[in-house]
Structures are given as C-alpha cells and as structure tokens.
Design a protein around this motif. Sequence first.
Motif, PDB file in Angstrom:
ATOM      1  N   ARG A  65       2.561  59.284  31.338  1.00 33.07           N
ATOM      2  CA  ARG A  65       3.837  59.844  30.855  1.00 33.07           C
ATOM      3  C   ARG A  65       3.778  60.138  29.357  1.00 33.07           C
ATOM      4  NH1 ARG A  65       6.824  58.211  35.409  1.00 33.07           N
ATOM      5  NH2 ARG A  65       6.196  56.046  35.387  1.00 33.07           N
ATOM      6  N   ALA A  66       3.152  59.218  28.569  1.00 34.28           N
ATOM      7  CA  ALA A  66       3.054  59.416  27.119  1.00 34.28           C
ATOM      8  C   ALA A  66       2.210  60.661  26.803  1.00 34.28           C
ATOM      9  CB  ALA A  66       2.449  58.178  26.456  1.00 34.28           C
ATOM     10  N   VAL A  67       1.144  60.862  27.569  1.00 35.14           N
ATOM     11  CA  VAL A  67       0.312  62.051  27.345  1.00 35.14           C
ATOM     12  C   VAL A  67       1.105  63.313  27.658  1.00 35.14           C
ATOM     13  CG1 VAL A  67      -1.773  63.294  28.040  1.00 35.14           C
ATOM     14  CG2 VAL A  67      -1.811  60.804  27.901  1.00 35.14           C
ATOM     15  N   LEU A  68       1.826  63.290  28.779  1.00 33.78           N
ATOM     16  CA  LEU A  68       2.586  64.481  29.177  1.00 33.78           C
ATOM     17  C   LEU A  68       3.687  64.787  28.155  1.00 33.78           C
ATOM     18  CD1 LEU A  68       2.862  63.898  33.048  1.00 33.78           C
ATOM     19  CD2 LEU A  68       1.185  65.273  31.790  1.00 33.78           C
ATOM     20  N   ALA A  69       4.312  63.723  27.600  1.00 31.10           N
ATOM     21  CA  ALA A  69       5.346  63.939  26.580  1.00 31.10           C
ATOM     22  C   ALA A  69       4.733  64.592  25.343  1.00 31.10           C
ATOM     23  CB  ALA A  69       6.015  62.611  26.222  1.00 31.10           C
ATOM     24  N   HIS A  79      -3.761  66.944  14.399  1.00 38.11           N
ATOM     25  CA  HIS A  79      -4.495  65.672  14.291  1.00 38.11           C
ATOM     26  C   HIS A  79      -3.669  64.514  14.870  1.00 38.11           C
ATOM     27  CE1 HIS A  79      -7.172  62.583  12.873  1.00 38.11           C
ATOM     28  NE2 HIS A  79      -6.243  62.064  12.093  1.00 38.11           N
ATOM     29  N   THR A  80      -2.362  64.525  14.595  1.00 37.79           N
ATOM     30  CA  THR A  80      -1.461  63.490  15.126  1.00 37.79           C
ATOM     31  C   THR A  80      -1.402  63.549  16.648  1.00 37.79           C
ATOM     32  OG1 THR A  80      -0.105  63.790  13.147  1.00 37.79           O
ATOM     33  CG2 THR A  80       0.884  62.538  14.952  1.00 37.79           C
ATOM     34  N   LEU A  81      -1.275  64.773  17.135  1.00 37.64           N
ATOM     35  CA  LEU A  81      -1.186  65.007  18.570  1.00 37.64           C
ATOM     36  C   LEU A  81      -2.453  64.527  19.282  1.00 37.64           C
ATOM     37  CD1 LEU A  81       0.819  66.490  20.409  1.00 37.64           C
ATOM     38  CD2 LEU A  81      -0.402  68.612  19.927  1.00 37.64           C
ATOM     39  N   LEU A  82      -3.608  64.837  18.707  1.00 35.12           N
ATOM     40  CA  LEU A  82      -4.875  64.405  19.299  1.00 35.12           C
ATOM     41  C   LEU A  82      -4.944  62.876  19.306  1.00 35.12           C
ATOM     42  CD1 LEU A  82      -7.366  66.932  17.616  1.00 35.12           C
ATOM     43  CD2 LEU A  82      -6.472  66.999  19.961  1.00 35.12           C
ATOM     44  N   GLY A  83      -4.454  62.247  18.221  1.00 39.26           N
ATOM     45  CA  GLY A  83      -4.448  60.786  18.138  1.00 39.26           C
ATOM     46  C   GLY A  83      -3.549  60.167  19.203  1.00 39.26           C
ATOM     47  N   ILE A  84      -2.347  60.729  19.388  1.00 43.73           N
ATOM     48  CA  ILE A  84      -1.424  60.216  20.411  1.00 43.73           C
ATOM     49  C   ILE A  84      -2.070  60.304  21.786  1.00 43.73           C
ATOM     50  CG2 ILE A  84       0.740  60.719  21.647  1.00 43.73           C
ATOM     51  CD1 ILE A  84       1.938  61.495  18.909  1.00 43.73           C
ATOM     52  N   ALA A  85      -2.663  61.460  22.057  1.00 46.14           N
ATOM     53  CA  ALA A  85      -3.300  61.647  23.369  1.00 46.14           C
ATOM     54  C   ALA A  85      -4.437  60.649  23.551  1.00 46.14           C
ATOM     55  CB  ALA A  85      -3.808  63.081  23.497  1.00 46.14           C
ATOM     56  N   GLN A  86      -5.314  60.520  22.543  1.00 47.51           N
ATOM     57  CA  GLN A  86      -6.451  59.615  22.681  1.00 47.51           C
ATOM     58  C   GLN A  86      -6.006  58.158  22.815  1.00 47.51           C
ATOM     59  OE1 GLN A  86      -9.063  57.508  19.956  1.00 47.51           O
ATOM     60  NE2 GLN A  86     -10.384  59.298  20.016  1.00 47.51           N
ATOM     61  N   TYR A  87      -5.046  57.735  21.972  1.00 48.05           N
ATOM     62  CA  TYR A  87      -4.600  56.338  22.024  1.00 48.05           C
ATOM     63  C   TYR A  87      -3.954  56.027  23.383  1.00 48.05           C
ATOM     64  CZ  TYR A  87      -5.457  55.674  16.983  1.00 48.05           C
ATOM     65  OH  TYR A  87      -6.036  55.561  15.745  1.00 48.05           O
ATOM     66  N   ALA A  88      -3.255  57.027  23.947  1.00 53.46           N
ATOM     67  CA  ALA A  88      -2.553  56.801  25.220  1.00 53.46           C
ATOM     68  C   ALA A  88      -3.526  56.604  26.380  1.00 53.46           C
ATOM     69  CB  ALA A  88      -1.611  57.968  25.514  1.00 53.46           C
ATOM     70  N   VAL A  89      -4.658  57.291  26.337  1.00 55.19           N
ATOM     71  CA  VAL A  89      -5.584  57.201  27.473  1.00 55.19           C
ATOM     72  C   VAL A  89      -6.654  56.117  27.259  1.00 55.19           C
ATOM     73  CG1 VAL A  89      -5.237  59.631  28.085  1.00 55.19           C
ATOM     74  CG2 VAL A  89      -7.188  59.000  26.654  1.00 55.19           C
ATOM     75  N   THR A  90      -6.596  55.397  26.119  1.00 57.34           N
ATOM     76  CA  THR A  90      -7.599  54.369  25.821  1.00 57.34           C
ATOM     77  C   THR A  90      -7.032  52.980  26.113  1.00 57.34           C
ATOM     78  OG1 THR A  90      -8.430  55.792  24.051  1.00 57.34           O
ATOM     79  CG2 THR A  90      -9.144  53.482  24.024  1.00 57.34           C
TER      80      THR A  90
END
Lengths: 208, 208
Positions: A65-69, A79-90
Amino acid sequence: MRISELSRRSGVPVATIKYYLRENLLPRGEAVSATQSDYTEDHLKRLRLVRALVEVAEVPLGRIRAVLAAVDDPGLELHTLLGIAQYAVTPQFEAPADDPLWQRAERRTDELLAELGWKVDAASPARGGLVRAVATLDRLGTPPAPEMLCGYAEAAHRAAEWDISCIDPGAARADTVQEVVVTSALMGQALTALRLLAQEDESARRFG
Amino acid sequence: MRISELSRRSGVPVATIKYYLRENLLPRGEAVSATQSDYTEDHLKRLRLVRALVEVAEVPLGRIRAVLAAVDDPGLELHTLLGIAQYAVTPQFEAPADDPLWQRAERRTDELLAELGWKVDAASPARGGLVRAVATLDRLGTPPAPEMLCGYAEAAHRAAEWDISCIDPGAARADTVQEVVVTSALMGQALTALRLLAQEDESARRFG
C-alpha cells in the motif's frame, strides 16, 4: 474490459483480483451494471505490478500500500520518491537491546560506509540488513574480513549504477517508481542467482 | 554439558533444542541417566549451524538434512561437496509447461552463461532462479538489457571470487562446508543490503 478478460490477460485468477479489490490494492472499475464493472489498461498495469510485488518481491500487503501511495503521489522529489519505494519494499530489522555483537557490527558497518563515502540515511532498512548479516557472521565465529566487505561493496555499487542509470528523470514519476520497484526486486533475485552460478564456476576453476 | 548449558551458550531455547533432536538435526547426547544427556562442544557447534540455517538462511528442514549429511561425508570431492551444499540451500523453481516467456528467458540465460564462459551445470537451481527473474521482468514489460545482465554477472563474479578465495582446500571438509553454507547465505544478505545502500548513494549523486 470485464473482470474475466482482466484475469485472462493478467494471468491472475478472478478470486485473487476480487481480493486485491477488497484490500484496496487495485482501484474499483467503473460500474456498468449492478454486478459488472469495466476495467482499463491502467487496471491491467496496476494488477501486474501488485502481482509482481506479492508473488515475486514477496512484499507484505501493508508495505505494498505504501508503494502504491508513493506511485500515485506526483508531488514528491525523485530521490525522495525512490527512497520511499525502496524503504517500503525492504525488510526492517530491530536492533536487539544490549547486544554487544550487534553494536560491534553497527560500528563496522558505519566505518565501512564512511570509508566508501556513500551518501545513505542512518535510518535505511538496508543498513539494518547489513548490520544483521555482519552480526550473525560474527556470532557464528566467521566475521567477514574488512577487505571482503569492501570488495562486496564495490561489486554491489556496480550493480546499483546499472539500476539507477535505467531511470529517466524526465519520465512520468508513477511509471518510474513502478519500474524501479519491480526491477530492483527482480534484478536483486538475478544478482543472487548470478552470484551462486559464479561460485560454481569459480569452484570448478579452482577445485574441479 | 547439560541441555540447559547448551541452551544458555547457544542462545537456543531448550524446547527448540529438543525439537532439533527429535528431527535428527542434532545428534543425541551421551545418556548419563534415564532423563539426562551430556553434550559436547561439537553439539554446540552443530546447534549454531542449524540455528543459522533455520533462522538466517531460512532453509526448509528437509534441505537442512541434506546439508548436514554432506557435512558429515568425508569421501566427497571438494567441488562436488560445495555443489551439494549450494544446491541444497538454493530454492528450486519448476519450469512452467509451455510458457513461451520462460522458454525465451531460458535461451537468454544460456546465451549469457555461454558468452561468459562459466562452467555451470544445467541442473543448477540458481540457473532456474535467474530464468525466473528474467521471465518475470519480461512478462512485466521490462526485460533486462543484455549489457545490464552482463554487468550484473561481472559484479556477481567479483563477489563469488571473494567467497571461493576464503576456502582452504586443506581444511577439514566438514568445517569448510559449514563455513561456506553460512557465509554464502549471510554474505548473500550482505550483498543484497549493500546493493540497496549503493542505489541510495547513486540516486543521491544523480538526483539528490
């Protein structure tokens, strides 16, 4: 298209699609009657992403859900967006309280990152994953040599340069995040497999 | 030592040790009375290995038995032994019947391995893992570029050279296999974490 065609084209069973709809992982289609909805190419694309995250990257639903948001938020810096996506799937690892081996592994990890000069946030879940691996190796009596960690870091950075070089900063951000999440998870699996194949090759050359 | 001390020194709960004994993952201690057994340093070492395989490498019990059997077999050639250990701890993926994307990914994988000149068995489960990742990327509409796969392979080979260079062919084979299985799993986790940290660094340099 109807849900049956969405299922056929995506390879996802209708029951699973209905589950994703209930869990809000897939937006509802446009109602065309009391019992039928119409789905678009965007639904198909989103469904393929959710399926890849669930089945391939094995990301828990809450983090999907966090990735989709993030995918749906056009206002974030790249850069922020990439960080959110990476942190969410890790996966996140909690530091155990008063564990001297963990603390030593944290010091070794931070020394390594400082020596490499990498710009990474101390809250990165990947940092926790590295600390956990080093601490476990230490507990098992086989702490990795600093030069081995450095060699691994250089190998990892070469792979990461490929990952980031594929990103077009001018592309639609939603598409970029989808592709980064999917490629990062799957190329991570590819890297794991390639390392095992390379071990077999190297073992054959040395001992075969 | 008694089971309570084995538990204290290994950090594994007594109930879990008894479970490992029932599952034959840990040899029984020497009976010193009707209800008590005596355990040695070898038990402690084996227990730490089983725990690492279960908790860290997340290897299913059936495959742990295969690793332990290889560890205990002094007659195997080193390269064969390393292969048995690696194949046992690597997930197996079945090729789906009549899936053109899987078949295309198999061709691409075999072309890559031939181009690299790696000596690997077609039955390697890691080959299946690589095919699966490539086929999934293809299905999601983001097939990896051949040069990206080659770049990843070079990075993976650098890590694998470190792995194999740590093996002393003159050491006791049982110790070697234990260390290889543990190090391979944990340094695999370290490589995954380092790639994510390197992505953050590379993203910061390009887009931060």
